[in-house]
Design an enzyme around this catalytic site. Structure first.
Site, PDB file in Angstrom:
ATOM      1  N   GLY A  12      -5.363  21.548   7.661  1.00 29.14           N
ATOM      2  CA  GLY A  12      -6.196  22.046   8.361  1.00 29.14           C
ATOM      3  C   GLY A  12      -5.688  22.149   9.748  1.00 29.14           C
ATOM      4  O   GLY A  12      -6.424  21.655  10.704  1.00 29.14           O
ATOM      5  N   SER A  14      -4.597  24.514  11.847  1.00 28.15           N
ATOM      6  CA  SER A  14      -4.710  25.908  12.606  1.00 28.15           C
ATOM      7  C   SER A  14      -5.766  25.732  13.663  1.00 28.15           C
ATOM      8  O   SER A  14      -5.644  26.727  14.652  1.00 28.15           O
ATOM      9  CB  SER A  14      -5.177  27.120  11.883  1.00 28.15           C
ATOM     10  OG  SER A  14      -6.489  26.869  11.167  1.00 28.15           O
ATOM     11  N   ARG A  15      -6.671  24.790  13.841  1.00 27.45           N
ATOM     12  CA  ARG A  15      -7.653  24.953  14.946  1.00 27.45           C
ATOM     13  C   ARG A  15      -8.053  23.485  15.324  1.00 27.45           C
ATOM     14  O   ARG A  15      -7.941  22.578  14.424  1.00 27.45           O
ATOM     15  CB  ARG A  15      -8.972  25.542  14.348  1.00 27.45           C
ATOM     16  CG  ARG A  15      -8.871  26.934  14.156  1.00 27.45           C
ATOM     17  CD  ARG A  15     -10.258  27.840  13.775  1.00 27.45           C
ATOM     18  NE  ARG A  15     -10.656  27.197  12.447  1.00 27.45           N
ATOM     19  CZ  ARG A  15     -11.783  27.179  12.414  1.00 27.45           C
ATOM     20  NH1 ARG A  15     -12.681  27.347  13.485  1.00 27.45           N
ATOM     21  NH2 ARG A  15     -12.095  26.578  11.311  1.00 27.45           N
ATOM     22  N   SER A 139     -13.344   9.145   9.836  1.00 24.66           N
ATOM     23  CA  SER A 139     -14.571   9.241  10.977  1.00 24.66           C
ATOM     24  C   SER A 139     -15.358   8.233  11.205  1.00 24.66           C
ATOM     25  O   SER A 139     -15.401   7.236  10.196  1.00 24.66           O
ATOM     26  CB  SER A 139     -15.099  10.422  10.368  1.00 24.66           C
ATOM     27  OG  SER A 139     -16.379  10.600  11.290  1.00 24.66           O
ATOM     28  N   TYR A 152     -20.577  13.808   3.635  1.00 24.83           N
ATOM     29  CA  TYR A 152     -19.512  13.423   4.720  1.00 24.83           C
ATOM     30  C   TYR A 152     -19.127  11.995   4.767  1.00 24.83           C
ATOM     31  O   TYR A 152     -18.017  11.563   4.750  1.00 24.83           O
ATOM     32  CB  TYR A 152     -19.952  14.146   6.112  1.00 24.83           C
ATOM     33  CG  TYR A 152     -18.733  14.212   6.948  1.00 24.83           C
ATOM     34  CD1 TYR A 152     -17.689  15.201   6.806  1.00 24.83           C
ATOM     35  CD2 TYR A 152     -18.700  13.452   7.991  1.00 24.83           C
ATOM     36  CE1 TYR A 152     -16.520  15.199   7.621  1.00 24.83           C
ATOM     37  CE2 TYR A 152     -17.776  13.441   9.112  1.00 24.83           C
ATOM     38  CZ  TYR A 152     -16.598  14.307   8.749  1.00 24.83           C
ATOM     39  OH  TYR A 152     -15.646  14.439   9.781  1.00 24.83           O
ATOM     40  N   ALA A 154     -19.632   9.633   2.777  1.00 21.45           N
ATOM     41  CA  ALA A 154     -19.210   9.003   1.683  1.00 21.45           C
ATOM     42  C   ALA A 154     -17.653   9.565   1.512  1.00 21.45           C
ATOM     43  O   ALA A 154     -16.791   8.708   1.153  1.00 21.45           O
ATOM     44  CB  ALA A 154     -19.722   9.522   0.481  1.00 21.45           C
ATOM     45  N   LYS A 156     -15.600  10.101   4.063  1.00 17.71           N
ATOM     46  CA  LYS A 156     -14.925   9.514   4.825  1.00 17.71           C
ATOM     47  C   LYS A 156     -14.549   8.037   4.891  1.00 17.71           C
ATOM     48  O   LYS A 156     -13.405   7.627   5.101  1.00 17.71           O
ATOM     49  CB  LYS A 156     -15.221   9.849   6.381  1.00 17.71           C
ATOM     50  CG  LYS A 156     -15.169  11.288   7.011  1.00 17.71           C
ATOM     51  CD  LYS A 156     -13.666  11.803   6.738  1.00 17.71           C
ATOM     52  CE  LYS A 156     -13.548  13.271   7.297  1.00 17.71           C
ATOM     53  NZ  LYS A 156     -12.305  13.621   7.254  1.00 17.71           N
TER      54      LYS A 156
END
Length: 245
Positions: A12, A14-15, A139, A152, A154, A156
């Site tokens: 991930g 690229s941004r 996170s 999300y 769960a 992280k």
């Protein structure tokens, strides 16, 4: 914290936070493979910004075979792999009563299983070389929870658990496994929030401001460096003090 002669793979990349990580690792001398799922243009722009010793590799981290092939491509291109940064992630937010099974599974498949797929693919060559750094982006939501993000949270929280478990498994081979837990960071996602929502977020941050992608990148750089050789199984919050309560 020189990374001269080291080879890194950033999923991930690229941004946003991933791009900032790629830029910082390259700035310190690493050769960087920029993984992306679908935005080839953004990936190529990141590669150009990094310089000659960089390559873009398309792969969906939710696909175990694609992750194996990606790691093999990195090693074929650079000769070895010393640093893996698991940054790829998605959100499909909704309240527990409304979320679809498909949206729940999509987040788990990418954020949690995707991290596992990349970890497993990377530790084989790292164990042979008896050296490596694995850093995963977790996170603060995985620590505190957040309404509307049960999937999300769960995923992280699972990343943190995997980090601690794998750290115990591969430490004897001089491979460290750590995580970085960003709080509210200035990204494309936070840019579209309303002023009232942003005000509420800022109220919960003791430092009173959003973080920068570079703040996360600096933490990743440290964990990837020789200076962090005795840190293992750590989940480092980069959140302005949100989790200090």
């Amino acid at each position: 914290m020189s990374l001269q002669g080291k080879n890194a793979l950033v999923t991930g990349g690229s941004r946003g936070i991933g791009r900032a990580i790629c830029l910082e690792l390259a700035r310190q001398g690493a050769n960087v493979a920029v993984n992306y799922a679908g935005n080839a243009k953004a990936a190529e722009e990141t590669v150009k910004a990094l310089g000659a010793q960089a390559v873009a590799i398309q792969a969906d981290v939710a696909d175990a075979a694609a992750c194996e092939a990606m790691v093999k491509e990195v090693i074929s291109t650079f000769g070895s792999l010393q640093i893996l940064v698991n940054n790829a992630g998605i959100t499909r937010d909704n309240l527990a009563l409304s979320i679809s099974e498909a949206d729940f599974d999509a987040v788990i498949d990418t954020n949690l299983k995707g991290t596992f797929h990349c970890m497993r693919a990377a530790i084989r060559p790292m164990m042979k070389k008896r050296r490596g750094r694995i850093i995963s982006i977790s996170s603060v939501v995985g620590l505190m929870g957040n309404a509307g993000q049960i999937n999300y949270a769960a995923s992280k929280a699972g990343v943190i658990g995997m980090t601690k478990s794998l750290a115990r498994e591969v430490a004897s081979r001089h491979i460290t496994v750590n995580a970085v837990a960003p709080g509210f960071i200035k990204t494309d996602m936070t840019a579209v929030l309303s002023d009232s929502v942003k005000e509420g977020i800022l109220h919960g941050i003791p430092l009173g401001e959003l973080g920068e992608a570079e703040d996360v990148a600096n933490a990743v750089l440290y964990l990837a460096s020789d200076e962090a050789s005795f840190l293992n199984g750590v989940n480092l919050p980069i959140d302005g003090g949100v989790t200090c309560y």
